[in-house]
Design a protein around this motif. Structure first.
Motif, PDB file in Angstrom:
ATOM      1  N   GLY A  30     -10.250  -3.339  15.628  1.00 16.93           N
ATOM      2  CA  GLY A  30      -9.993  -1.908  15.483  1.00 16.93           C
ATOM      3  C   GLY A  30      -8.807  -1.648  14.584  1.00 16.93           C
ATOM      4  N   TRP A  31      -8.283  -0.429  14.710  1.00 16.27           N
ATOM      5  CA  TRP A  31      -7.145  -0.011  13.901  1.00 16.27           C
ATOM      6  C   TRP A  31      -5.849  -0.167  14.695  1.00 16.27           C
ATOM      7  N   GLU A  59      -2.537   1.649  11.231  1.00 17.91           N
ATOM      8  CA  GLU A  59      -3.861   1.952  10.649  1.00 17.91           C
ATOM      9  C   GLU A  59      -4.499   0.802   9.874  1.00 17.91           C
ATOM     10  N   SER A  60      -3.836  -0.358   9.807  1.00 19.62           N
ATOM     11  CA  SER A  60      -4.543  -1.535   9.293  1.00 19.62           C
ATOM     12  C   SER A  60      -5.670  -1.880  10.252  1.00 19.62           C
ATOM     13  N   VAL A  61      -6.714  -2.499   9.726  1.00 23.85           N
ATOM     14  CA  VAL A  61      -7.836  -2.931  10.568  1.00 23.85           C
ATOM     15  C   VAL A  61      -7.662  -4.411  10.869  1.00 23.85           C
ATOM     16  N   SER A 106      -8.495  -5.297   6.946  1.00 29.16           N
ATOM     17  CA  SER A 106      -8.111  -4.428   5.833  1.00 29.16           C
ATOM     18  C   SER A 106      -6.694  -3.943   6.047  1.00 29.16           C
ATOM     19  N   LYS A 107      -5.853  -4.186   5.065  1.00 27.89           N
ATOM     20  CA  LYS A 107      -4.506  -3.667   5.195  1.00 27.89           C
ATOM     21  C   LYS A 107      -4.426  -2.257   4.625  1.00 27.89           C
ATOM     22  N   VAL A 108      -3.288  -1.608   4.906  1.00 31.55           N
ATOM     23  CA  VAL A 108      -3.067  -0.265   4.377  1.00 31.55           C
ATOM     24  C   VAL A 108      -2.311  -0.381   3.063  1.00 31.55           C
ATOM     25  N   GLU A 142       1.329   4.553   1.767  1.00 30.09           N
ATOM     26  CA  GLU A 142       1.900   5.239   2.928  1.00 30.09           C
ATOM     27  C   GLU A 142       0.920   6.306   3.426  1.00 30.09           C
ATOM     28  N   LEU A 143       0.751   6.398   4.738  1.00 29.58           N
ATOM     29  CA  LEU A 143      -0.172   7.376   5.307  1.00 29.58           C
ATOM     30  C   LEU A 143       0.325   8.789   5.026  1.00 29.58           C
ATOM     31  N   LEU A 163      -9.119  10.628   7.399  1.00 30.41           N
ATOM     32  CA  LEU A 163      -7.939  10.113   8.089  1.00 30.41           C
ATOM     33  C   LEU A 163      -7.607  10.976   9.315  1.00 30.41           C
ATOM     34  N   ARG A 166      -9.249  10.442  12.646  1.00 28.27           N
ATOM     35  CA  ARG A 166      -8.870   9.336  13.528  1.00 28.27           C
ATOM     36  C   ARG A 166      -8.056   9.814  14.728  1.00 28.27           C
TER      37      ARG A 166
END
Lengths: 429, 429
Positions: free
Chosen positions: A21-22, A61-63, A91-93, A96-97, A119, A122
């Motif tokens: 997951g995240w 938020e990386s997977v 999957s990395k981010v 910046e979010l 986004l 989520r």
């Protein structure tokens, strides 16, 4: 190893599991790092030994994929946590979010939320809106399937779709000019006459309205039904009342979790939904609220006042207004006397969520009414043809999916209940 | 008096009932007239005493309401008939019917059938097609709802929808140029990344293809799914296989009546659907059928030959072709080695009914592949943004509703399974 969902972990205490997951949140201590992992079923705390893993790349938020052991141990989320044995970043981010997701509320304005729709979804308070929307649309279909209706899929690229209005989007269809359908009105009537008798459609409808309000969309999901062999519009109102009660039951049965997240209460229908003749409504608006500026239709203020009236005097959040003026209703509406029609709107919490009524089934009467409306008969040839070959008395209605969702949830703007809204200014994402 | 449906009448022997429907057939004898009345549930014979009613206005396909007594009495339709006590014409027929409806088969060509769609639908062999289609679409939704999928509704008016193709319909969207979505591909991927993980949509898709074939439509209903946290495209194929088995079960359970009317047999999936690497398929076509004119994709002849092969050698009407060439698959397809992809098509009875595969989840790899395909990165900004913030491994597929319906029922032309087809030449009704 097969992935398990977070809400299954309670069955795997002391067992080795794979979860994916995240990353919802990271908290680094000296020797261990806590990660909260989020999947579609929930959140779980995971414990990482800092000497075993490099946790620097673990950002919100990386997977990730984790293999670990489910250990009993109380925390704010669950009576267990996961001791991490293997950790992989899927999957990395990269950036910046643009919005913070691990707060109680999404503290962004509507535009930011919509610009970052994938986004913002989520956040559990946003997800919950669309889970509730799902329950509504499933209940709509289920109720109608149980009541002898057939689902139909009708074209949205049309030649004759204008129903007499001008607010249509134009499509270049090879060498021809076509339009996006404003509603499945003609097609659902045709399918009643085609012998299906009772039909429904859940599909897009298009209105090229110039004005940008918090209750209009230029593309929306219309939940339509049409049924034959009725007596008059009363049968449609009965069907809608039963349908709404079914939807409410369904929300109570399947929506508890989401309703709690959103902190709202599900509306109730106690007994029959009250009915008010349109002319009586005008009288009430004049008498009770001194509102006299209306002509032939209600405005948003009038709808709000009638909601107040309905709630205070009739103890109902829903109210049917009937017998709308003939001059304001579309040409297919069955007239009632000289000025009225066998039509209705349903107001819910101060906004129209349904328009419906009995339709004209007699060919000659329909031609007459089209002339009364100043329409060109030749433009409607295909629609008209079905009325020549035996059409039952019939009627129907439509509910806007986004609008009813927004009103059930008490959202101020219909766009909040639309995954990717299309409006006067918005065409992306 | 409340209307009863024909299929309920067996419970009302010797009772007074009201029935309503279309006149299927009239037979006038000297003293009595037989009418066969049709409603959505079936046919029933009604007997009229000529001295009591004027039967001259009773013509085929008029809509009537009858009050009468259900009497035991064997006829070709039922072990009962209705003795008419009251008769009312709701809608008469104004013009001679352009097609004959009360024959065993509708003996008209496809164009006549489609030009008179609402009328031709009254024939039970046409109705049955769309009842079967309903069962398929309901089973699709039911299976996915049971498997943790969320239904979504994504926009069909798009700015970025072109997926690199040029066959799009243009829409005038106020002062902007927009397009009709060719598929919900980008949006369903975005919703996987939005945390829903598993999503599906049943909605219209648009292809402005110039060619008019018996298997293409310019507007069709696409049944799409997309799921996250997969290993590779193998997980999607497993999901599709289970889905198809569920649809087949559902057809057996709910579709018996319609399948009998249409005189067809429901397809079977015995064990696993066989899989064939695309390159192996080319080998087989060369070796077994001397077909060597293919480059990168199959043509209709190749699909038919592979059906023959699959049926004769592998005992299956379904066959998965895997590992399609990278140069022929869209930019979001996960590459496999230098030339292949983690993709598949499903052929059923000699036609592709599904395209699917694993998608690229890594932002950099996606950018690379878009460049490889010669696409302009800036055109896909909104789609790309979700890949920056943590995207799970994912994949999906799409099934054309009209096409699978047509193939299940053995119809030659996909238009027969489309209520109101839109094609190169057809924009009405």
């Amino acid at each position: 190893m097969e992935r398990k969902l977070v809400n299954q972990l309670k069955y795997y205490i002391n067992e080795n599991v794979c979860i994916q997951g995240w990353i919802y949140r990271v908290r680094r201590l000296k020797s261990i790092t806590f990660i909260i992992l989020r999947d579609r079923s929930g959140l779980v705390q995971c414990v990482i030994n800092n000497t075993e893993f490099d946790t620097l790349e673990l950002t919100n938020e990386s997977v990730i994929s984790i293999n670990g052991i489910v250990k009993e141990g109380k925390n704010t989320l669950n009576p267990f946590e996961v001791e991490v044995k293997k950790l992989e970043i899927i999957s990395k981010v990269y950036e910046e979010l643009p919005i913070e997701l691990n707060k109680e509320n999404l503290e962004v304005n509507l535009n930011t939320m919509l610009n970052n729709r994938a986004l913002s979804m989520r956040h559990q308070k946003v997800t919950a809106i669309f889970k509730v929307q799902n329950i509504i649309v499933n209940a709509f279909r289920e109720f109608l399937n149980n009541n002898g209706f057939t689902e139909i899929h009708t074209p949205k690229i049309v030649k004759e779709g204008a129903e007499g209005g001008t607010e249509v989007f134009e499509v270049k269809y090879f060498e021809n000019k076509a339009y996006l359908a404003q509603s499945p009105q003609f097609y659902k009537q045709m399918m009643v006459g085609a012998g299906l008798e009772r039909v429904f459609e859940v599909g897009h409808a298009y209105r090229a309205e110039e004005h940008n309000t918090n209750r209009h969309l230029n593309e929306y999901v219309s939940m339509d039904l049409e049924m034959g062999f009725i007596e008059d519009e009363g049968d449609i109102m009965i069907m809608e009342e039963e349908l709404l009660k079914y939807i409410i039951q369904s929300l109570k049965k399947h929506g508890k979790e989401y309703v709690e997240i959103l902190g709202i209460s599900i509306p109730e229908i106690n007994g029959e939904i009250p009915k008010l003749d349109f002319n009586e409504a005008l009288e009430i608006l004049k008498r009770e609220y001194n509102k006299t500026d209306l002509e032939g239709d209600l405005d948003p203020e009038a709808e709000k006042l009638l909601y107040k009236y309905s709630k205070e005097k009739l103890n109902s959040e829903f109210i049917f207004l009937t017998n709308y003026p003939r001059k304001k209703r579309p040409m297919y509406t069955m007239p009632k006397g000289e000025f009225g029609t066998h039509s209705f709107d349903l107001l819910f919490r101060g906004i129209e969520i349904t328009t419906g009524g009995q339709r004209i089934h007699d060919y000659n009467m329909l031609i007459e009414n089209m002339k009364y409306k100043g329409l060109t008969i030749e433009d409607y040839e295909n629609y008209l043809s079905i009325f020549k070959y035996g059409m039952p008395k019939h009627g129907g209605m439509a509910i806007g999916l986004e609008r009813i969702t927004a009103k059930v949830l008490g959202l101020e703007n219909v766009r909040e209940a639309t995954l990717f809204p299309r409006d006067r200014k918005r065409l992306v994402p």
